[in-house]
Design a protein around this motif. Sequence first.
Motif, PDB file in Angstrom:
ATOM      1  N   GLY A 164       0.829  -1.202   0.000  1.00 27.83           N
ATOM      2  CA  GLY A 164       0.000   0.000   0.000  1.00 27.83           C
ATOM      3  C   GLY A 164       0.863   1.251   0.000  1.00 27.83           C
ATOM      4  N   ILE A 165       0.273   2.359  -0.400  1.00 26.06           N
ATOM      5  CA  ILE A 165       0.923   3.670  -0.356  1.00 26.06           C
ATOM      6  C   ILE A 165      -0.029   4.604   0.373  1.00 26.06           C
ATOM      7  CG2 ILE A 165       1.866   5.588  -1.697  1.00 26.06           C
ATOM      8  CD1 ILE A 165       2.411   3.609  -3.968  1.00 26.06           C
ATOM      9  N   LEU A 166       0.379   5.058   1.547  1.00 28.80           N
ATOM     10  CA  LEU A 166      -0.518   5.811   2.413  1.00 28.80           C
ATOM     11  C   LEU A 166       0.062   7.165   2.799  1.00 28.80           C
ATOM     12  CD1 LEU A 166      -1.485   2.951   4.929  1.00 28.80           C
ATOM     13  CD2 LEU A 166      -2.672   3.595   2.817  1.00 28.80           C
ATOM     14  N   HIS A 167      -0.797   8.169   2.858  1.00 31.57           N
ATOM     15  CA  HIS A 167      -0.430   9.465   3.431  1.00 31.57           C
ATOM     16  C   HIS A 167      -0.925   9.484   4.870  1.00 31.57           C
ATOM     17  CE1 HIS A 167       1.061  11.600  -0.174  1.00 31.57           C
ATOM     18  NE2 HIS A 167       0.283  10.738  -0.806  1.00 31.57           N
ATOM     19  N   MET A 168      -0.035   9.844   5.778  1.00 32.00           N
ATOM     20  CA  MET A 168      -0.350   9.755   7.197  1.00 32.00           C
ATOM     21  C   MET A 168      -1.221  10.914   7.682  1.00 32.00           C
ATOM     22  SD  MET A 168       1.111   6.935   8.401  1.00 32.00           S
ATOM     23  CE  MET A 168       0.345   6.256   6.919  1.00 32.00           C
ATOM     24  N   GLY A 169      -2.287  10.575   8.398  1.00 29.50           N
ATOM     25  CA  GLY A 169      -3.138  11.573   9.018  1.00 29.50           C
ATOM     26  C   GLY A 169      -2.689  11.864  10.438  1.00 29.50           C
ATOM     27  N   ASP A 170      -3.525  12.553  11.199  1.00 26.53           N
ATOM     28  CA  ASP A 170      -3.145  12.983  12.545  1.00 26.53           C
ATOM     29  C   ASP A 170      -3.458  11.959  13.631  1.00 26.53           C
ATOM     30  OD1 ASP A 170      -2.229  15.432  11.577  1.00 26.53           O
ATOM     31  OD2 ASP A 170      -4.227  16.337  11.715  1.00 26.53           O
ATOM     32  N   ASN A 171      -4.256  10.952  13.314  1.00 20.39           N
ATOM     33  CA  ASN A 171      -4.655   9.960  14.310  1.00 20.39           C
ATOM     34  C   ASN A 171      -3.743   8.742  14.204  1.00 20.39           C
ATOM     35  OD1 ASN A 171      -5.963   7.763  15.668  1.00 20.39           O
ATOM     36  ND2 ASN A 171      -7.871   8.926  15.628  1.00 20.39           N
ATOM     37  N   LEU A 172      -2.782   8.635  15.134  1.00 30.03           N
ATOM     38  CA  LEU A 172      -1.786   7.567  15.082  1.00 30.03           C
ATOM     39  C   LEU A 172      -2.423   6.188  15.092  1.00 30.03           C
ATOM     40  CD1 LEU A 172       1.289   6.866  15.194  1.00 30.03           C
ATOM     41  CD2 LEU A 172       1.041   6.779  17.682  1.00 30.03           C
ATOM     42  N   ASP A 173      -3.370   5.953  15.984  1.00 31.49           N
ATOM     43  CA  ASP A 173      -4.002   4.636  16.081  1.00 31.49           C
ATOM     44  C   ASP A 173      -4.747   4.271  14.794  1.00 31.49           C
ATOM     45  OD1 ASP A 173      -3.086   4.145  18.671  1.00 31.49           O
ATOM     46  OD2 ASP A 173      -4.795   5.167  19.582  1.00 31.49           O
ATOM     47  N   ALA A 174      -5.436   5.251  14.224  1.00 33.95           N
ATOM     48  CA  ALA A 174      -6.170   4.997  12.988  1.00 33.95           C
ATOM     49  C   ALA A 174      -5.214   4.659  11.841  1.00 33.95           C
ATOM     50  CB  ALA A 174      -7.031   6.211  12.621  1.00 33.95           C
ATOM     51  N   GLU A 175      -4.074   5.336  11.792  1.00 28.69           N
ATOM     52  CA  GLU A 175      -3.104   5.062  10.731  1.00 28.69           C
ATOM     53  C   GLU A 175      -2.499   3.670  10.888  1.00 28.69           C
ATOM     54  OE1 GLU A 175      -2.946   6.852   8.095  1.00 28.69           O
ATOM     55  OE2 GLU A 175      -4.372   8.194   9.036  1.00 28.69           O
ATOM     56  N   PHE A 176      -2.225   3.275  12.120  1.00 25.03           N
ATOM     57  CA  PHE A 176      -1.707   1.928  12.341  1.00 25.03           C
ATOM     58  C   PHE A 176      -2.733   0.875  11.929  1.00 25.03           C
ATOM     59  CE2 PHE A 176       1.950   3.530  14.638  1.00 25.03           C
ATOM     60  CZ  PHE A 176       2.891   2.518  14.464  1.00 25.03           C
ATOM     61  N   LYS A 177      -3.988   1.159  12.151  1.00 22.64           N
ATOM     62  CA  LYS A 177      -5.030   0.220  11.719  1.00 22.64           C
ATOM     63  C   LYS A 177      -5.018   0.076  10.196  1.00 22.64           C
ATOM     64  CE  LYS A 177      -8.898  -2.273  12.122  1.00 22.64           C
ATOM     65  NZ  LYS A 177      -9.294  -2.401  10.710  1.00 22.64           N
ATOM     66  N   ARG A 178      -4.879   1.181   9.483  1.00 23.86           N
ATOM     67  CA  ARG A 178      -4.812   1.128   8.019  1.00 23.86           C
ATOM     68  C   ARG A 178      -3.591   0.330   7.554  1.00 23.86           C
ATOM     69  NH1 ARG A 178      -5.171   5.860   4.222  1.00 23.86           N
ATOM     70  NH2 ARG A 178      -3.685   6.973   5.570  1.00 23.86           N
ATOM     71  N   ILE A 179      -2.470   0.548   8.239  1.00 22.91           N
ATOM     72  CA  ILE A 179      -1.234  -0.155   7.873  1.00 22.91           C
ATOM     73  C   ILE A 179      -1.387  -1.653   8.117  1.00 22.91           C
ATOM     74  CG2 ILE A 179       1.201  -0.447   8.464  1.00 22.91           C
ATOM     75  CD1 ILE A 179       1.205   2.602   9.129  1.00 22.91           C
TER      76      ILE A 179
END
Length: 212
Positions: A164-179
Amino acid sequence: MPISQLDPETSKRARWARRMLRRLGWEVHFDVGGIRRGVVTLYPHTCYTDYVVLMLVLVALDMPVSFLMEGRITRLPVIGRWLRKMGGIVVTQENRHAMVGELLARFAAARQSDARLWVVMFPEGGRREANGWFDGFYRVAQGADVPVILAALDYERHALEVAGILHMGDNLDAEFKRIADAYGAVKGFRPRHASPVQPRTPVSFWDSNGAT
């Protein structure tokens, strides 16, 4: 893209690396489109063999890449010197606090000159299972305003590919879930040593100033 579809008009060492990967049974699917700068997370990282596969892939792709590596890996004869020559940035107890700032400066310079820059990180921080990932990759990507390219090192299928190719948002937990969703069930060389894709406690090896 598969090794067989990579540009044949490349350096001699790139052609050699492609032959080696084919002989070892590895496929490379690494298509990032026109993205010129980014943070690459390599997961899972469970053994020293990962460095060898990574180096062969980077040489095969003929890409200008820097990557963070443990200080102790440099003590390995031949491999340590080779990794430094290939763009390895050694992380030690002495320099770790300044690492995020150093990487942000590199990205700023690359942006100003419109140069390509890829920084590979092993966010687990080591080859043994831990309770999660360090957050340095996230803070560098956010601070430099570059995407995170999720590189999956799958020993079960002998493939390195972009999950995947992701741009990181401000919510760390939410970004880890996407990863975590993007990586799925990828298996490393020693699956039991892989760390779960979640923020590590403590979250940062580098306290308020640094990355891994």
